[in-house]
Design a protein around this motif. Structure first.
Motif, short mmCIF file in Angstrom:
data_model
loop_
_atom_site.label_atom_id
_atom_site.label_comp_id
_atom_site.label_asym_id
_atom_site.label_seq_id
_atom_site.Cartn_x
_atom_site.Cartn_y
_atom_site.Cartn_z
N LYS A 77 0.82 -1.22 0.00
CA LYS A 77 0.00 0.00 0.00
C LYS A 77 0.85 1.27 0.00
O LYS A 77 0.46 2.29 0.55
N ALA A 78 2.03 1.18 -0.62
CA ALA A 78 2.91 2.35 -0.66
C ALA A 78 3.82 2.26 -1.88
O ALA A 78 4.13 1.19 -2.36
N LEU A 79 4.25 3.42 -2.35
CA LEU A 79 5.22 3.49 -3.43
C LEU A 79 6.57 3.86 -2.82
O LEU A 79 6.80 5.00 -2.46
N ASP A 80 7.46 2.87 -2.69
CA ASP A 80 8.79 3.18 -2.17
C ASP A 80 9.74 3.45 -3.34
O ASP A 80 9.36 3.40 -4.50
N GLU A 81 10.98 3.74 -3.04
CA GLU A 81 11.98 4.07 -4.06
C GLU A 81 12.17 2.92 -5.04
O GLU A 81 12.34 3.14 -6.25
N ASN A 82 12.14 1.69 -4.57
CA ASN A 82 12.31 0.52 -5.44
C ASN A 82 11.20 0.46 -6.48
O ASN A 82 11.45 0.21 -7.66
N VAL A 83 9.97 0.72 -6.06
CA VAL A 83 8.83 0.69 -6.99
C VAL A 83 8.98 1.79 -8.03
O VAL A 83 8.77 1.57 -9.22
#
Length: 106
Positions: A77-83
């Motif tokens: 449920k989140a957009l991290d740097e990897n995504v």
């Protein structure tokens, strides 16, 4: 291919082209005969280029990567740097495919 109307084709059209023009026409020709292809073009039939198998495979790989990114986002449920990096990589792949297969054609 026989005419759709069922009528026999009895009229003939002749054109003259240069060697260069003929070579270009042959490279672009789709279908079984030059006459059929040119008739279709003149009558407004939109030619469909067969799908390039390598392009289809590349799009499949991109779709698979996109599904993995989507699954990650849905689980966390989140957009991290990897995504975000994965999304950027997918965009680069799509741009490269467009340049190679679509934009680069004459």
């Amino acid at each position: 291919m026989p005419p759709i109307s069922g009528k026999k084709r009895t009229k003939e059209i002749a054109i003259r082209v240069t060697e260069d023009e003929l070579a270009k026409l042959k490279r672009r020709q789709q279908g079984t005969t030059m006459a059929g292809w040119m008739r279709d073009l003149g009558l407004g039939v939109t030619p469909m280029k067969p799908a390039d198998p390598e392009l289809v495979r590349a799009l499949g790989r991109i779709g698979s990567n996109l599904n993995q990114v989507t699954k990650h986002v849905n689980i966390d449920k989140a957009l991290d740097e990897n995504v975000l990096e994965q999304i950027k990589a997918i965009r680069v792949s799509i741009d490269a495919l467009l340049n190679e297969h679509l934009r680069g054609e004459s």
